[in-house]
Design a protein around this motif. Structure first.
Motif, PDB file in Angstrom:
ATOM      1  N   ALA A  51       0.858  -0.991  -0.085  1.00  0.00           N
ATOM      2  CA  ALA A  51       0.066   0.143  -0.146  1.00  0.00           C
ATOM      3  C   ALA A  51       0.891   1.126  -0.112  1.00  0.00           C
ATOM      4  O   ALA A  51       0.606   2.067  -0.798  1.00  0.00           O
ATOM      5  CB  ALA A  51      -1.017  -0.183   1.185  1.00  0.00           C
ATOM      6  N   ALA A  52       1.861   1.296   0.530  1.00  0.00           N
ATOM      7  CA  ALA A  52       2.795   2.344   1.019  1.00  0.00           C
ATOM      8  C   ALA A  52       3.398   2.595  -0.645  1.00  0.00           C
ATOM      9  O   ALA A  52       3.792   3.843  -1.068  1.00  0.00           O
ATOM     10  CB  ALA A  52       3.932   2.272   2.034  1.00  0.00           C
ATOM     11  N   LEU A  53       3.762   1.547  -1.410  1.00  0.00           N
ATOM     12  CA  LEU A  53       4.477   1.820  -2.695  1.00  0.00           C
ATOM     13  C   LEU A  53       3.374   2.549  -3.614  1.00  0.00           C
ATOM     14  O   LEU A  53       3.574   3.293  -4.328  1.00  0.00           O
ATOM     15  CB  LEU A  53       4.632   0.566  -3.085  1.00  0.00           C
ATOM     16  N   ILE A  54       2.092   2.125  -3.578  1.00  0.00           N
ATOM     17  CA  ILE A  54       1.006   2.742  -4.414  1.00  0.00           C
ATOM     18  C   ILE A  54       1.032   3.977  -4.005  1.00  0.00           C
ATOM     19  O   ILE A  54       0.733   4.950  -4.807  1.00  0.00           O
ATOM     20  CB  ILE A  54      -0.210   1.806  -4.208  1.00  0.00           C
ATOM     21  N   ARG A  55       0.784   4.352  -2.842  1.00  0.00           N
ATOM     22  CA  ARG A  55       0.791   5.677  -2.165  1.00  0.00           C
ATOM     23  C   ARG A  55       1.668   6.610  -2.786  1.00  0.00           C
ATOM     24  O   ARG A  55       1.456   7.853  -3.164  1.00  0.00           O
ATOM     25  CB  ARG A  55       0.364   5.693  -0.674  1.00  0.00           C
ATOM     26  N   ALA A  56       2.636   6.376  -2.997  1.00  0.00           N
ATOM     27  CA  ALA A  56       3.925   6.908  -3.356  1.00  0.00           C
ATOM     28  C   ALA A  56       4.101   7.037  -4.740  1.00  0.00           C
ATOM     29  O   ALA A  56       5.106   7.708  -5.262  1.00  0.00           O
ATOM     30  CB  ALA A  56       5.286   6.473  -2.690  1.00  0.00           C
ATOM     31  N   TRP A  57       3.257   6.176  -5.527  1.00  0.00           N
ATOM     32  CA  TRP A  57       3.551   6.037  -6.938  1.00  0.00           C
ATOM     33  C   TRP A  57       2.602   6.904  -7.801  1.00  0.00           C
ATOM     34  O   TRP A  57       1.476   6.572  -7.812  1.00  0.00           O
ATOM     35  CB  TRP A  57       3.380   4.477  -7.384  1.00  0.00           C
ATOM     36  N   PRO A  58       3.243   7.902  -8.434  1.00  0.00           N
ATOM     37  CA  PRO A  58       2.067   8.817  -9.110  1.00  0.00           C
ATOM     38  C   PRO A  58       1.311   8.245 -10.187  1.00  0.00           C
ATOM     39  O   PRO A  58       1.881   7.210 -11.091  1.00  0.00           O
ATOM     40  CB  PRO A  58       3.318   9.869  -9.852  1.00  0.00           C
ATOM     41  N   GLY A  59       0.107   8.355 -10.191  1.00  0.00           N
ATOM     42  CA  GLY A  59      -0.879   7.690 -11.158  1.00  0.00           C
ATOM     43  C   GLY A  59      -1.323   6.397 -10.927  1.00  0.00           C
ATOM     44  O   GLY A  59      -2.125   5.902 -11.586  1.00  0.00           O
ATOM     45  N   ALA A  60      -0.893   5.856  -9.785  1.00  0.00           N
ATOM     46  CA  ALA A  60      -1.349   4.221  -9.391  1.00  0.00           C
ATOM     47  C   ALA A  60      -2.494   4.519  -8.662  1.00  0.00           C
ATOM     48  O   ALA A  60      -2.615   5.466  -7.660  1.00  0.00           O
ATOM     49  CB  ALA A  60      -0.084   3.749  -8.849  1.00  0.00           C
ATOM     50  N   ARG A  61      -3.221   3.501  -8.349  1.00  0.00           N
ATOM     51  CA  ARG A  61      -4.231   3.288  -7.679  1.00  0.00           C
ATOM     52  C   ARG A  61      -4.317   1.510  -7.488  1.00  0.00           C
ATOM     53  O   ARG A  61      -4.003   0.961  -8.346  1.00  0.00           O
ATOM     54  CB  ARG A  61      -5.815   3.691  -8.107  1.00  0.00           C
ATOM     55  N   ALA A  62      -4.792   1.097  -6.238  1.00  0.00           N
ATOM     56  CA  ALA A  62      -4.752  -0.517  -6.281  1.00  0.00           C
ATOM     57  C   ALA A  62      -6.141  -0.676  -5.253  1.00  0.00           C
ATOM     58  O   ALA A  62      -6.601  -0.080  -4.605  1.00  0.00           O
ATOM     59  CB  ALA A  62      -3.428  -0.719  -5.694  1.00  0.00           C
ATOM     60  N   ILE A  63      -6.333  -2.025  -5.711  1.00  0.00           N
ATOM     61  CA  ILE A  63      -7.442  -2.665  -4.812  1.00  0.00           C
ATOM     62  C   ILE A  63      -6.723  -3.970  -4.279  1.00  0.00           C
ATOM     63  O   ILE A  63      -6.271  -4.857  -5.078  1.00  0.00           O
ATOM     64  CB  ILE A  63      -8.742  -2.970  -5.665  1.00  0.00           C
ATOM     65  N   LEU A  64      -6.564  -4.175  -3.116  1.00  0.00           N
ATOM     66  CA  LEU A  64      -5.866  -5.187  -2.592  1.00  0.00           C
ATOM     67  C   LEU A  64      -6.718  -6.167  -1.746  1.00  0.00           C
ATOM     68  O   LEU A  64      -7.806  -5.630  -1.220  1.00  0.00           O
ATOM     69  CB  LEU A  64      -4.676  -4.442  -1.519  1.00  0.00           C
ATOM     70  N   VAL A  65      -6.685  -7.439  -1.728  1.00  0.00           N
ATOM     71  CA  VAL A  65      -7.269  -8.107  -0.969  1.00  0.00           C
ATOM     72  C   VAL A  65      -6.425  -8.878  -0.130  1.00  0.00           C
ATOM     73  O   VAL A  65      -5.395  -9.703  -0.539  1.00  0.00           O
ATOM     74  CB  VAL A  65      -8.091  -9.323  -1.806  1.00  0.00           C
ATOM     75  N   ASP A  66      -6.531  -8.733   1.414  1.00  0.00           N
ATOM     76  CA  ASP A  66      -5.527  -9.531   2.306  1.00  0.00           C
ATOM     77  C   ASP A  66      -6.099 -10.878   2.634  1.00  0.00           C
ATOM     78  O   ASP A  66      -7.023 -11.212   2.465  1.00  0.00           O
ATOM     79  CB  ASP A  66      -5.203  -8.704   3.465  1.00  0.00           C
ATOM     80  N   GLY A  67      -5.082 -11.256   3.534  1.00  0.00           N
ATOM     81  CA  GLY A  67      -5.360 -12.789   3.991  1.00  0.00           C
ATOM     82  C   GLY A  67      -6.791 -13.147   4.657  1.00  0.00           C
ATOM     83  O   GLY A  67      -7.119 -14.125   4.588  1.00  0.00           O
ATOM     84  N   SER A  68      -7.249 -12.079   5.252  1.00  0.00           N
ATOM     85  CA  SER A  68      -8.382 -12.263   5.930  1.00  0.00           C
ATOM     86  C   SER A  68      -9.685 -11.775   4.744  1.00  0.00           C
ATOM     87  O   SER A  68     -10.841 -11.688   5.253  1.00  0.00           O
ATOM     88  CB  SER A  68      -8.922 -11.062   7.124  1.00  0.00           C
TER      89      SER A  68
END
Ligand code: AMP
Ligand code: MG
Length: 355
Positions: free
Chosen positions: A329-346
């Motif tokens: 998540a930190a990588l995406i927050r710092a990457w211009p133009g990026a967004r992400a949808i993450l699904v964690d182990g729970s």
């Protein structure tokens, strides 16, 4: 076409099906309405094929769409022949054969993918590493290891260590000069594996082919890495300018979506632990390998990354899986133009937006 499912990114096929379904539902509506309404909708052309170990889908609309879609599909297949490390005739294989012994002249596209892969490697602290091949093979996820030959248990620690020593993106050389590009690997036993970025790169290039044919609305899906051009062709009666809809598969239930992404001129790529993996003592070992530990990624079960470039989205999705929920998540927050949808182990779904 040869089917080499293990050679390329894995999570993709399932996403493809749902992505297509989402896209299709829009188009199907259009066809039905076109019968009822006299105004002709722009002709929508669809092509489906197989390349890079996965299904490929091209959609194009408007004048010239037929030839454009054919050329876009052919472009993906051409790039497969350049980038497949399991094809002994590919330039990437030539680079791998000469590891530790010299540079190899490669087509410009190969130089471009390798350079981009190295840039993502640098900016992800090596979570994405295009030289991960020895580890991928050791864990049984190379194309040379069919499912039957896949280890049913993790390899011994010494083998992991030995393979890890052969991995390192800093050992890749890209030399440009006189209009030519040469690529070399510093040490014997190293090998390039572009499986984490090639599908996205091919989607970008296929979109460029559509554009070069004068098409202004299209979609290319290479194994679930989806790039779109312009907006979705509107059905008669529907306002123009609707964005394309791409479904993101639920990582534990192929019948469900975790999200639907709306895109115009951009891309979404997904990496997941659910398509290629084995289980041992109740734990899942997937095909995404953390080059720092030499072991399969843990922490996230799927990562979908949106970015204007499908190649970058593809590589980032792999990197985020390796980095896990917090650092990913930190990588995406710092990457211009990026967004992400993450699904964690729970199976918690998180949205993350870059600067
Ligand atoms: P994707 O589904 O796009 O995440 O790609 C997965 C493929 O990328 C694997 O099948 C490997 O070929 C390759 N791969 C695995 N781990 C990594 C990594 N840490 N960095 C780069 N490529 C990787
Ligand atoms: Mg990827």
């Amino acid at each position: 076409m040869k089917r080499r499912p293990a050679a390329w990114g894995g999570a993709a096929a399932a996403l493809l099906a749902l992505g297509s379904a989402a896209v299709l539902s829009g188009l199907a509506g259009q066809v039905l309405e076109a019968r009822a309404v006299p105004t002709p909708a722009p002709a929508v052309v669809r092509r489906a094929g197989f390349a890079m170990g996965s299904f490929v889908q091209v959609v194009a609309a408007g004048p010239g769409a037929e030839a454009a879609a054919d050329a876009a599909l052919a472009e993906v297949q051409r790039l497969e022949r350049l980038l497949d490390r399991f094809d002994p005739g590919s330039p990437v294989s030539a680079v791998n054969r000469l590891a530790g012994r010299g540079d190899v002249p490669v087509p410009p596209e190969v130089g471009e993918v390798v350079s981009l892969a190295l840039e993502v490697a640098r900016r992800t602290g090596g979570a994405f590493d295009p030289t991960v091949a020895p580890l991928v093979d050791l864990w049984g996820f190379g194309a040379a290891s069919p499912r039957a030959a896949r280890p049913s248990r993790p390899p011994p620690d010494e083998a992991v260590e030995a393979a890890r020593r052969r991995v390192g993106w800093e050992g890749v050389r890209v030399v440009r000069g006189g209009g030519a590009v040469r690529v070399g690997l510093a040490r014997e036993g190293m090998a390039l594996d572009l499986g984490g970025i090639a599908q996205g790169y091919a989607a970008d290039r296929a979109i460029a082919v559509l554009r070069a044919h004068g098409v202004s609305q299209g979609l290319v899906d290479v194994g679930g890495e989806v790039a779109v051009l312009g907006t979705r062709p509107a059905a008669p009666g529907e306002p123009a300018g609707q964005r394309w809809r791409v479904g993101i598969q639920h990582p534990r239930d192929p019948q469900r979506l975790v999200a639907t992404v709306l895109l115009s001129d951009g891309a979404v790529a997904t990496s997941g632990d659910y398509e290629r993996y084995f289980e041992y003592q109740g734990r899942r070992f997937c095909h995404l390998i953390d080059p720092r530990t030499g072991r399969p990624a843990t922490g996230l079960v799927s990562a979908s990354v949106l970015h204007p470039s499908a190649a970058v989205a593809d590589a980032l999705a792999t990197a985020v899986m390796v980095l896990g929920p917090r650092d990913g998540a930190a990588l995406i927050r710092a990457w211009p133009g990026a967004r992400a949808i993450l699904v964690d182990g729970s199976l918690r779904v998180m949205g993350v937006t870059g600067p």
